[in-house]
Design an enzyme around this catalytic site. Structure first.
Site, PDB file in Angstrom:
ATOM      1  N   ASN A  53      38.678  38.055  42.152  1.00  0.00           N
ATOM      2  CA  ASN A  53      39.071  36.751  42.703  1.00  0.00           C
ATOM      3  C   ASN A  53      39.315  36.853  44.209  1.00  0.00           C
ATOM      4  OD1 ASN A  53      39.406  34.411  40.701  1.00  0.00           O
ATOM      5  ND2 ASN A  53      40.205  36.179  39.576  1.00  0.00           N
ATOM      6  N   ARG A  75      63.717  45.178  42.253  1.00  0.00           N
ATOM      7  CA  ARG A  75      62.835  44.028  42.464  1.00  0.00           C
ATOM      8  C   ARG A  75      63.190  43.214  43.695  1.00  0.00           C
ATOM      9  NH1 ARG A  75      61.738  40.105  37.507  1.00  0.00           N
ATOM     10  NH2 ARG A  75      63.538  38.940  38.234  1.00  0.00           N
ATOM     11  N   ARG A 116      52.970  42.365  39.008  1.00  0.00           N
ATOM     12  CA  ARG A 116      54.438  42.469  39.027  1.00  0.00           C
ATOM     13  C   ARG A 116      55.058  41.084  38.908  1.00  0.00           C
ATOM     14  NH1 ARG A 116      57.174  46.800  40.829  1.00  0.00           N
ATOM     15  NH2 ARG A 116      58.800  45.481  41.673  1.00  0.00           N
ATOM     16  N   ILE A 117      56.179  41.037  38.206  1.00  0.00           N
ATOM     17  CA  ILE A 117      56.924  39.775  38.133  1.00  0.00           C
ATOM     18  C   ILE A 117      57.682  39.595  39.429  1.00  0.00           C
ATOM     19  CG2 ILE A 117      58.836  38.607  36.962  1.00  0.00           C
ATOM     20  CD1 ILE A 117      57.830  39.891  34.378  1.00  0.00           C
ATOM     21  N   LEU A 118      57.562  38.396  39.991  1.00  0.00           N
ATOM     22  CA  LEU A 118      58.236  38.088  41.251  1.00  0.00           C
ATOM     23  C   LEU A 118      59.533  37.366  40.947  1.00  0.00           C
ATOM     24  CD1 LEU A 118      54.944  36.994  42.935  1.00  0.00           C
ATOM     25  CD2 LEU A 118      56.325  38.959  43.648  1.00  0.00           C
ATOM     26  N   ASN A 160      48.732  30.727  41.782  1.00  0.00           N
ATOM     27  CA  ASN A 160      48.290  31.783  40.864  1.00  0.00           C
ATOM     28  C   ASN A 160      47.071  31.287  40.107  1.00  0.00           C
ATOM     29  OD1 ASN A 160      48.436  34.256  39.363  1.00  0.00           O
ATOM     30  ND2 ASN A 160      49.290  33.099  37.639  1.00  0.00           N
ATOM     31  N   HIS A 206      45.089  31.856  36.389  1.00  0.00           N
ATOM     32  CA  HIS A 206      45.356  32.390  35.049  1.00  0.00           C
ATOM     33  C   HIS A 206      44.151  32.088  34.157  1.00  0.00           C
ATOM     34  CE1 HIS A 206      47.761  33.729  31.675  1.00  0.00           C
ATOM     35  NE2 HIS A 206      47.317  32.688  31.007  1.00  0.00           N
TER      36      HIS A 206
HETATM   37  C1  GRF Z   1      41.967  37.297  36.427  1.00  0.00           C
HETATM   38  O1  GRF Z   1      41.483  37.086  35.135  1.00  0.00           O
HETATM   39  C2  GRF Z   1      43.068  36.325  36.749  1.00  0.00           C
HETATM   40  O2  GRF Z   1      42.889  35.097  36.139  1.00  0.00           O
HETATM   41  C3  GRF Z   1      44.284  37.028  36.207  1.00  0.00           C
HETATM   42  O3  GRF Z   1      44.074  38.383  36.463  1.00  0.00           O
HETATM   43  C4  GRF Z   1      42.680  38.636  36.555  1.00  0.00           C
HETATM   44  C5  GRF Z   1      42.446  39.279  37.882  1.00  0.00           C
HETATM   45  O4  GRF Z   1      41.115  39.696  38.024  1.00  0.00           O
HETATM   46  N1  GRF Z   1      45.497  36.515  36.787  1.00  0.00           N
HETATM   47  P1  GRF Z   1      40.587  40.162  39.434  1.00  0.00           P
HETATM   48  O5  GRF Z   1      41.480  41.336  39.879  1.00  0.00           O
HETATM   49  O6  GRF Z   1      40.675  39.009  40.368  1.00  0.00           O
HETATM   50  O7  GRF Z   1      39.181  40.614  39.199  1.00  0.00           O
END
Ligand code: GRF
Length: 221
Positions: free
Chosen positions: A20, A71, A97-99, A113, A115
């Site tokens: 990403n 943390r 990591r949890i923020l 974020n 997901h």
């Molecule tokens: C992705 O599937 C994203 O949705 C999730 O963690 C993964 C990260 O993949 N939060 P990358 O490191 O961006 O390839």
């Protein structure tokens, strides 16, 4: 949210593969794209994400969690680093990591974020596996503002994909990931153009052509 500088300064937090991040780096190279990545921070020294940053000539910083006393201290170090680079928007991209609440509150409305599920379904780890086990016919990806819960913040945009009867976790993840790579740069663009507004737990996306008119869900597909 107010309109931001001509080229929004983005910081990315990533722990692993960084696909990403790579999609965002590629998008920012397009002429006229209104944002640029100024720093990538990882909690893992050998994260491929840091290699992507180096390849793009972007500052990459490894912040070792073991070097900080817990943390709160780690979150403070993250904020110090983001501030030092003048970051205006923070994108979590596979940051494992949890923020803490202090970090999240400080970046309220400026922390995104991505997901790999259609939230609020299947928050947390192994979202694609959860989707397969549940038997859903449509899966997908969500970009959302981060709040203090797990994958629970206001949804900016979503993209759906079909689930095939013979899908494995790997095949479904790959189909979703292709959508993630389109969705995240689109949302960062909307943010940079000052077109996102938080209204409670809804995100209002202002359409460009409407001369100030607003419509909900413009970022959806
Ligand atoms: C992705 O599937 C994203 O949705 C999730 O963690 C993964 C990260 O993949 N939060 P990358 O490191 O961006 O390839």
């Amino acid at each position: 949210m107010t309109t931001r500088s001509a080229s929004l300064r983005v910081g990315v937090l990533a722990s692993g593969r960084g696909s990403n991040l790579k999609a965002l780096l590629d998008a920012t190279r397009a002429p006229g794209y209104p944002a640029r990545i100024v720093v990538v921070i990882s909690d893992r020294e050998r994260a491929p994400a840091l290699d992507h940053a180096a390849g793009a000539g972007v500052a990459g910083v490894f912040l070792d969690p073991k070097a900080f006393g817990g943390r709160v201290a780690y979150d403070t170090a993250l904020l110090t680093c983001l501030d030092a680079h003048g970051v205006e928007l923070v994108c979590l991209a596979g940051f494992m990591r949890i923020l803490g609440p202090g970090f999240v509150q400080r970046l309220h409305g400026r922390l995104l974020n991505i997901h790999p599920s259609l939230l609020p379904a299947f928050p947390g780890l192994h979202a694609q596996e959860q989707a397969l086990e549940h038997g859903v016919k449509i899966a997908g990806a969500t970009v959302h503002f981060v709040d203090e819960g797990v994958d629970s913040g206001p949804i900016v945009a979503q993209a759906g994909v079909p689930v095939h009867h013979d899908d494995t976790e790997e095949s479904l993840s790959a189909r979703i990931l292709a959508e993630e790579h389109r969705l995240y740069p689109d949302v960062v663009r909307l943010f940079a153009e000052g077109r996102l507004r938080l209204a409670g737990r809804r995100v209002v996306v202002r359409a460009v052509a409407e001369g100030g008119g607003e419509s909900v869900g413009e970022g959806d597909r």
